[in-house]
Enzyme design. Sequence first.
Site, mmCIF file in Angstrom:
data_model
loop_
_atom_site.group_PDB
_atom_site.id
_atom_site.type_symbol
_atom_site.label_atom_id
_atom_site.label_comp_id
_atom_site.label_asym_id
_atom_site.label_seq_id
_atom_site.Cartn_x
_atom_site.Cartn_y
_atom_site.Cartn_z
ATOM 1 N N GLY A 2 71.417 -12.336 24.144
ATOM 2 C CA GLY A 2 70.223 -11.643 24.603
ATOM 3 C C GLY A 2 69.079 -11.647 23.619
ATOM 4 N N MET A 53 80.139 -17.476 21.536
ATOM 5 C CA MET A 53 79.095 -16.547 21.105
ATOM 6 C C MET A 53 79.628 -15.682 19.965
ATOM 7 S SD MET A 53 76.502 -17.290 22.941
ATOM 8 C CE MET A 53 75.445 -15.956 22.332
ATOM 9 N N MET A 94 67.165 -17.170 29.317
ATOM 10 C CA MET A 94 67.620 -15.808 29.635
ATOM 11 C C MET A 94 66.841 -15.268 30.826
ATOM 12 S SD MET A 94 67.765 -14.254 25.778
ATOM 13 C CE MET A 94 68.364 -15.222 24.397
ATOM 14 N N HIS A 140 68.305 -26.650 20.580
ATOM 15 C CA HIS A 140 68.974 -25.662 21.421
ATOM 16 C C HIS A 140 67.927 -24.785 22.107
ATOM 17 C CE1 HIS A 140 72.551 -23.262 22.492
ATOM 18 N NE2 HIS A 140 71.778 -22.195 22.357
ATOM 19 N N SER A 160 66.858 -18.009 13.344
ATOM 20 C CA SER A 160 66.096 -17.476 12.217
ATOM 21 C C SER A 160 66.519 -18.114 10.908
ATOM 22 C CB SER A 160 66.251 -15.953 12.154
ATOM 23 O OG SER A 160 67.615 -15.570 12.169
ATOM 24 N N SER A 169 67.753 -23.206 17.263
ATOM 25 C CA SER A 169 67.333 -22.539 18.496
ATOM 26 C C SER A 169 65.841 -22.286 18.452
ATOM 27 C CB SER A 169 68.072 -21.212 18.661
ATOM 28 O OG SER A 169 67.474 -20.463 19.695
ATOM 29 N N GLY A 178 68.549 -13.200 15.862
ATOM 30 C CA GLY A 178 68.534 -12.411 14.645
ATOM 31 C C GLY A 178 69.609 -11.355 14.524
ATOM 32 N N ASP A 190 77.210 -19.984 18.436
ATOM 33 C CA ASP A 190 75.859 -19.483 18.687
ATOM 34 C C ASP A 190 75.788 -18.015 18.285
ATOM 35 O OD1 ASP A 190 73.337 -18.875 19.564
ATOM 36 O OD2 ASP A 190 73.629 -19.614 21.609
ATOM 37 N N ASP A 205 67.491 -21.538 24.596
ATOM 38 C CA ASP A 205 68.140 -20.360 25.165
ATOM 39 C C ASP A 205 67.372 -19.883 26.397
ATOM 40 O OD1 ASP A 205 70.334 -19.775 23.293
ATOM 41 O OD2 ASP A 205 68.738 -19.510 21.832
ATOM 42 N N MET A 247 71.827 -18.324 29.975
ATOM 43 C CA MET A 247 72.318 -16.945 29.989
ATOM 44 C C MET A 247 71.716 -16.283 31.223
ATOM 45 S SD MET A 247 72.111 -16.202 25.910
ATOM 46 C CE MET A 247 70.992 -17.567 25.582
ATOM 47 N N HIS A 252 71.185 -23.665 27.029
ATOM 48 C CA HIS A 252 72.198 -22.610 27.167
ATOM 49 C C HIS A 252 71.696 -21.598 28.186
ATOM 50 C CE1 HIS A 252 74.396 -19.067 24.931
ATOM 51 N NE2 HIS A 252 74.840 -19.242 26.166
#
Length: 229
Positions: free
Chosen positions: A146, A141, A41, A37, A199, A12, A149, A176, A39, A72, A70
Amino acid sequence: MPFDRSVKIAPSILSADFADFGREIQAIEAQGADWIHVDVMDGHFVPNLTFGPPAVKAFRKHVKTVMDVHLMIAPVDPYIDAYADAGTDILTAHVEAGPHTHRTLQAIRAAGMKAGVALNPGTPAQAVEHLLDLADLVCVMTVNPGFGGQKFIDMTDKIRTLRAMIGDRPVHIEIDGGVTPETAPLVVNAGADVLVAGSAVFKGGSVETPGPYGDNIRAIRMAATTLSA
């Protein structure tokens, strides 16, 4: 994009250096990433803001493997064409993001992309049971979406249920959240084949010293494939 159930590592870029995305993508691909990947948001569906279609289009220039986006966000449907135009290979929407997920998955496929559907930790596997013939991927998930880490939430029972529901359909199970060499074998043994890691991949490395990226990717892959054999 031929289908296979071999374990794929999808770093990610939420954990990458935001000032150097192009070289970060090139570095993790060179070090063994199978997919990239992304993300997305919106600060509404989840409490964070990240990337929009222009950023994803900029990333595409550097991605040589598979760009796995992805979403969100809510709503999803008004933005499907924009992410298709940005060069997305797989576009995943949350089942919780709207009332008409069948329509969303149909629209994603109609725009020329593979269609994914994601489940928050509190959403049961049965929520996607009647969507599997329209899906190419189910994203489980293992953190609340959101932020990167976060600590892994054990969803192995849900993964097993999904694997049984999927049967011989060509549908990936993606995990994920909180993927590490310690958690990877748990989810792969349960039936997952795509592992998103942020991470855990980027720690210890940089574009100038990318070797740790490769070490981290290999450690996750080895743990997953050795203990799942």
